[in-house]
Write a protein that holds these residues in place. Sequence first.
Motif, short mmCIF file in Angstrom:
data_model
loop_
_atom_site.label_atom_id
_atom_site.label_comp_id
_atom_site.label_asym_id
_atom_site.label_seq_id
_atom_site.Cartn_x
_atom_site.Cartn_y
_atom_site.Cartn_z
N ALA A 73 -9.87 11.16 0.91
CA ALA A 73 -8.94 10.08 1.25
C ALA A 73 -9.62 8.72 1.11
N ALA A 74 -10.87 8.61 1.56
CA ALA A 74 -11.60 7.34 1.42
C ALA A 74 -11.79 7.00 -0.06
N ASP A 75 -12.00 8.00 -0.87
CA ASP A 75 -12.20 7.77 -2.30
C ASP A 75 -10.90 7.36 -2.99
N GLN A 76 -9.77 7.88 -2.55
CA GLN A 76 -8.51 7.67 -3.24
C GLN A 76 -7.58 6.63 -2.60
N CYS A 77 -7.90 6.14 -1.41
CA CYS A 77 -7.00 5.20 -0.73
C CYS A 77 -6.91 3.88 -1.50
N ASP A 78 -5.79 3.18 -1.29
CA ASP A 78 -5.64 1.86 -1.91
C ASP A 78 -5.78 0.74 -0.88
N LEU A 79 -5.81 1.10 0.40
CA LEU A 79 -6.03 0.15 1.48
C LEU A 79 -6.85 0.85 2.55
N LEU A 80 -8.02 0.30 2.85
CA LEU A 80 -8.88 0.86 3.89
C LEU A 80 -8.92 -0.12 5.04
N LEU A 81 -8.44 0.33 6.20
CA LEU A 81 -8.45 -0.48 7.42
C LEU A 81 -9.59 0.03 8.29
N CYS A 82 -10.71 -0.64 8.21
CA CYS A 82 -11.91 -0.26 8.95
C CYS A 82 -11.91 -1.02 10.27
N ILE A 83 -11.87 -0.28 11.37
CA ILE A 83 -11.81 -0.92 12.69
C ILE A 83 -12.94 -0.39 13.57
N GLY A 84 -13.82 -1.29 13.98
CA GLY A 84 -14.90 -0.94 14.89
C GLY A 84 -15.92 0.01 14.30
N ALA A 85 -16.11 -0.05 13.00
CA ALA A 85 -17.07 0.83 12.33
C ALA A 85 -17.92 0.00 11.36
N ARG A 86 -19.04 0.58 10.96
CA ARG A 86 -19.92 -0.05 9.99
C ARG A 86 -19.88 0.74 8.69
N PHE A 87 -20.27 0.13 7.63
CA PHE A 87 -20.36 0.82 6.34
C PHE A 87 -21.81 1.25 6.14
N ASP A 88 -22.24 2.23 6.95
CA ASP A 88 -23.62 2.68 6.81
C ASP A 88 -23.72 3.79 5.78
N ASP A 89 -24.96 4.15 5.42
CA ASP A 89 -25.16 5.11 4.34
C ASP A 89 -24.69 6.52 4.70
N ARG A 90 -24.62 6.86 5.97
CA ARG A 90 -24.15 8.20 6.35
C ARG A 90 -22.65 8.36 6.15
N VAL A 91 -21.95 7.25 6.08
CA VAL A 91 -20.51 7.27 5.83
C VAL A 91 -20.21 6.92 4.38
N ALA A 92 -20.77 5.83 3.92
CA ALA A 92 -20.39 5.31 2.60
C ALA A 92 -21.21 5.88 1.46
N SER A 124 0.82 -1.21 0.00
CA SER A 124 0.00 0.00 0.00
C SER A 124 0.85 1.26 0.00
N LYS A 125 0.43 2.21 -0.82
CA LYS A 125 1.05 3.54 -0.84
C LYS A 125 0.09 4.60 -0.30
N LYS A 126 -1.21 4.22 -0.22
CA LYS A 126 -2.24 5.17 0.22
C LYS A 126 -3.18 4.50 1.24
N PRO A 127 -2.65 4.09 2.39
CA PRO A 127 -3.52 3.46 3.39
C PRO A 127 -4.32 4.49 4.18
N LEU A 128 -5.48 4.05 4.66
CA LEU A 128 -6.33 4.92 5.46
C LEU A 128 -6.97 4.10 6.57
N LEU A 129 -6.93 4.62 7.79
CA LEU A 129 -7.63 4.02 8.92
C LEU A 129 -9.01 4.67 9.03
N TYR A 130 -10.05 3.85 9.02
CA TYR A 130 -11.44 4.28 9.15
C TYR A 130 -11.93 3.71 10.48
N ILE A 131 -12.12 4.58 11.47
CA ILE A 131 -12.30 4.19 12.86
C ILE A 131 -13.70 4.54 13.36
#
Length: 180
Positions: free
Chosen positions: A65-84, A2-9
């Motif tokens: 960043a979420a749109d352009q990242c190449d690795l998304l590390l989602c920890i303790g979160a959901r992919f709900d419509d208010r985020v995604a 990964s060159k563009k990692p992002l933590l989604y917490i």
Amino acid sequence: ESKKPLLYIGGGVISAEASADLRAFAERNQIPVTTTLMGLGAFPESHPLSLKWLGMHGTVAGNFAADQCDLLLCIGARFDDRVAGDTKAFAHHAKIVHIDIDASEHNKNKRVQLPIVSDARFALARLNALQAEHAPAAPDTSEWRAQCAAWKKEYPFAYDKSPHILPQEAIRTLHELTKG
């Protein structure tokens, strides 16, 4: 890789009292961090790696960043419509790792490449321990962090510093013009 990692917490990091482990992991690997509203407080918003919030209530930098990242590390979160929003388009360039204590959240709204059932504190502590034991080199995220910093500068969360007309400024001006 990964060159563009992002933590989604999310709030799972708060519930697990894993903030210190999260901060150690983010700093060691120099990975930008964005949070959900439920994840507020899991990572200091004044930290240089913080992109603040994600989603419809979030910052431009966090969403870009979420749109352009190449690795998304989602920890303790959901992919709900208010985020995604449109989950098919969310983080569409990224390999996604989803660490959550609730297995029913995995692949519920967004397909991920690596679902991991775990308490956030255990997972982050284990990741930190494995890195300390094996001492791998941290990824070079300097260009990515520079891009994230540029977004933060161009699209600040404080609307009075933005060269763009933001909704907050329009509402304040309307309030002033109508005298409340």
